[in-house]
Every structure is written in C-alpha cells, then in structure tokens.
Design a protein around this motif. Sequence first.
Motif, mmCIF file in Angstrom:
data_model
loop_
_atom_site.group_PDB
_atom_site.id
_atom_site.type_symbol
_atom_site.label_atom_id
_atom_site.label_comp_id
_atom_site.label_asym_id
_atom_site.label_seq_id
_atom_site.Cartn_x
_atom_site.Cartn_y
_atom_site.Cartn_z
ATOM 1 N N MET A 1 81.518 -3.061 -2.726
ATOM 2 C CA MET A 1 81.368 -3.706 -4.044
ATOM 3 C C MET A 1 82.736 -3.853 -4.697
ATOM 4 N N ASP A 2 83.075 -5.034 -5.113
ATOM 5 C CA ASP A 2 84.319 -5.155 -5.877
ATOM 6 C C ASP A 2 83.981 -5.642 -7.277
ATOM 7 N N ASN A 3 84.836 -5.229 -8.205
ATOM 8 C CA ASN A 3 84.557 -5.560 -9.595
ATOM 9 C C ASN A 3 85.330 -6.791 -10.048
ATOM 10 N N CYS A 4 85.853 -7.591 -9.077
ATOM 11 C CA CYS A 4 86.637 -8.770 -9.432
ATOM 12 C C CYS A 4 85.761 -9.770 -10.160
ATOM 13 N N ASN A 5 84.555 -9.953 -9.609
ATOM 14 C CA ASN A 5 83.621 -10.818 -10.293
ATOM 15 C C ASN A 5 82.869 -9.931 -11.278
ATOM 16 N N ARG A 6 83.148 -10.115 -12.539
ATOM 17 C CA ARG A 6 82.647 -9.146 -13.519
ATOM 18 C C ARG A 6 81.237 -9.494 -13.967
ATOM 19 N N ILE A 7 80.290 -8.956 -13.197
ATOM 20 C CA ILE A 7 78.884 -9.171 -13.531
ATOM 21 C C ILE A 7 78.350 -7.895 -14.162
ATOM 22 N N ALA A 8 77.761 -8.036 -15.354
ATOM 23 C CA ALA A 8 77.153 -6.878 -16.013
ATOM 24 C C ALA A 8 75.655 -7.107 -16.143
ATOM 25 N N VAL A 9 74.920 -6.022 -15.998
ATOM 26 C CA VAL A 9 73.486 -6.069 -16.279
ATOM 27 C C VAL A 9 73.260 -5.377 -17.617
ATOM 28 N N PHE A 10 72.560 -6.047 -18.519
ATOM 29 C CA PHE A 10 72.172 -5.446 -19.802
ATOM 30 C C PHE A 10 70.669 -5.177 -19.700
ATOM 31 N N PRO A 11 70.308 -3.960 -19.288
ATOM 32 C CA PRO A 11 68.880 -3.679 -19.064
ATOM 33 C C PRO A 11 68.198 -3.199 -20.335
ATOM 34 N N GLY A 12 66.926 -3.477 -20.446
ATOM 35 C CA GLY A 12 66.185 -2.982 -21.606
ATOM 36 C C GLY A 12 64.784 -3.525 -21.629
ATOM 37 N N SER A 13 64.061 -3.146 -22.671
ATOM 38 C CA SER A 13 62.696 -3.659 -22.838
ATOM 39 C C SER A 13 62.713 -4.893 -23.734
ATOM 40 N N PHE A 14 63.631 -4.906 -24.702
ATOM 41 C CA PHE A 14 63.769 -6.051 -25.615
ATOM 42 C C PHE A 14 62.400 -6.443 -26.184
ATOM 43 N N ASP A 15 61.712 -5.443 -26.712
ATOM 44 C CA ASP A 15 60.325 -5.623 -27.177
ATOM 45 C C ASP A 15 60.212 -5.342 -28.664
ATOM 46 N N PRO A 16 60.750 -6.232 -29.531
ATOM 47 C CA PRO A 16 61.395 -7.512 -29.230
ATOM 48 C C PRO A 16 62.928 -7.402 -29.271
ATOM 49 N N PHE A 17 63.570 -8.534 -28.918
ATOM 50 C CA PHE A 17 65.029 -8.691 -28.983
ATOM 51 C C PHE A 17 65.436 -8.703 -30.468
ATOM 52 N N THR A 18 66.444 -7.915 -30.823
ATOM 53 C CA THR A 18 66.836 -7.780 -32.238
ATOM 54 C C THR A 18 68.287 -8.211 -32.465
ATOM 55 N N ILE A 19 68.680 -8.211 -33.725
ATOM 56 C CA ILE A 19 70.082 -8.517 -34.055
ATOM 57 C C ILE A 19 71.014 -7.431 -33.506
ATOM 58 N N GLY A 20 70.475 -6.237 -33.268
ATOM 59 C CA GLY A 20 71.280 -5.170 -32.656
ATOM 60 C C GLY A 20 71.642 -5.536 -31.224
ATOM 61 N N HIS A 21 70.650 -6.011 -30.465
ATOM 62 C CA HIS A 21 70.912 -6.465 -29.089
ATOM 63 C C HIS A 21 71.921 -7.614 -29.099
ATOM 64 N N LEU A 22 71.711 -8.549 -30.032
ATOM 65 C CA LEU A 22 72.585 -9.728 -30.091
ATOM 66 C C LEU A 22 74.036 -9.316 -30.387
ATOM 67 N N ALA A 23 74.200 -8.367 -31.289
ATOM 68 C CA ALA A 23 75.559 -7.929 -31.655
ATOM 69 C C ALA A 23 76.284 -7.344 -30.439
ATOM 70 N N ILE A 24 75.557 -6.573 -29.639
ATOM 71 C CA ILE A 24 76.164 -5.974 -28.445
ATOM 72 C C ILE A 24 76.537 -7.079 -27.458
ATOM 73 N N LEU A 25 75.624 -8.014 -27.262
ATOM 74 C CA LEU A 25 75.880 -9.093 -26.289
ATOM 75 C C LEU A 25 77.057 -9.963 -26.702
ATOM 76 N N GLU A 26 77.120 -10.302 -27.968
ATOM 77 C CA GLU A 26 78.217 -11.180 -28.414
ATOM 78 C C GLU A 26 79.574 -10.531 -28.182
ATOM 79 N N ARG A 27 79.617 -9.227 -28.392
ATOM 80 C CA ARG A 27 80.899 -8.538 -28.162
ATOM 81 C C ARG A 27 81.175 -8.348 -26.677
#
Length: 155
Positions: A1-27
């Motif tokens: 596994m190399d980290n050159c291609n920077r793929i991140a997984v943001f796992p969760g239930s998102f039940d529901p998706f909130t402004i908190g989730h959005l703030a983390i994703l935007e950053r």
Amino acid sequence: MDNCNRIAVFPGSFDPFTIGHLAILERALPLFDKIIIALGINSAKQDFFPLETRINHILSIFEHNPKIEVDTYTSLTIEYCRNKHAGFILRGLRNTTDFQFEKSIAQMNRELFPQIETIFLVTPPEYGHVSSTIVRELVKYGADVSRYIPGKIVL
Ligand code: ADP
C-alpha cells in the motif's frame, strides 16, 4: 500500500448527515485526492433514516464534487479501506468521549493494518454539541432541526 494516492475513507452512520460532518469534510478535502463517505451497514444498529435517504442527503451536497464518493459497506472498516486502497481513515473528534472511543479503535486498526493511518480533525467549537443522535431526538418530537443540517438537505 502506498499513500501517494491520498484516498481517505470517512466512515459513519450519518443518520442523518449534519453540519458537523460537513465541517469535517470541508476541512479534509484539501488534504486528500479522494474522500469516500462510507455508510456502514450494521445489522445490530437500528436505522432512523433509511439507508437510501441518507445516501441521497449526502449526494445532494456532493454529487458535483469529483473528489467525493459515497458508498456503503458491511465489513470491518479497516477491511473496507484495504479493499478501496485507502491510506487514511478520517474521523471527527468533539470531546473526550469521542477521543476515548476513537483512540482504541485507531490503535486496534493500526495493529491490524499499520499502513492505514487514522486522521482526526477536531470539530469547530460551535459544532461541538452537534450530533446525529440529538438531531434524531429533535426530529422525533417534531422540533425544527434546520440549523443542524446542511441547507441542501430536507428531512
Ligand atoms: P459513527 O456511528 O461511526 O460514530 P457518525 O455518523 O455518528 O458515525 O459520525 C461519523 C464521524 O463524524 C465520526 O468520526 C464522528 O466523530 C464525526 N462527527 C459527528 N458529528 C460531528 C461534529 N459535530 N463535529 C465533528 N465530527 C463529528
């Protein structure tokens, strides 16, 4: 596994998706080439919003963003990350309870698969109290939750 291609997984239930989730994703967006928002399907956990609704909520925000993918998974999160060739797991931290819980999982994941790093972003202070759990509780009692949900999502 190399980290050159920077793929991140943001796992969760998102039940529901909130402004908190959005703030983390935007950053996190500038830090990675791709972020997969991965909804874990956990048979032991009772959903509030149906899976398809949750996916549609997230798509309504990100469908035109080529760096974001939305997916579901049923396996261990770390196994899912391996299959997706992701080098990073993204999580948000609100408080010490989150930290205690996340620390053990991150340590265990690292033991299982040291090539995958867990990256934590600390919530902006104004969103420290925002959680899907509280939003669900408000919805149950018919309260207005619009201030906790991204504008494009209609619950
Ligand atoms: P899970 O059931 O896996 O905790 P959630 O959908 O509740 O899934 O949360 C997904 C991720 O988003 C977790 O890392 C959680 O800590 C983070 N998160 C949730 N709400 C906030 C918030 N208000 N600020 C920052 N991070 C958050």
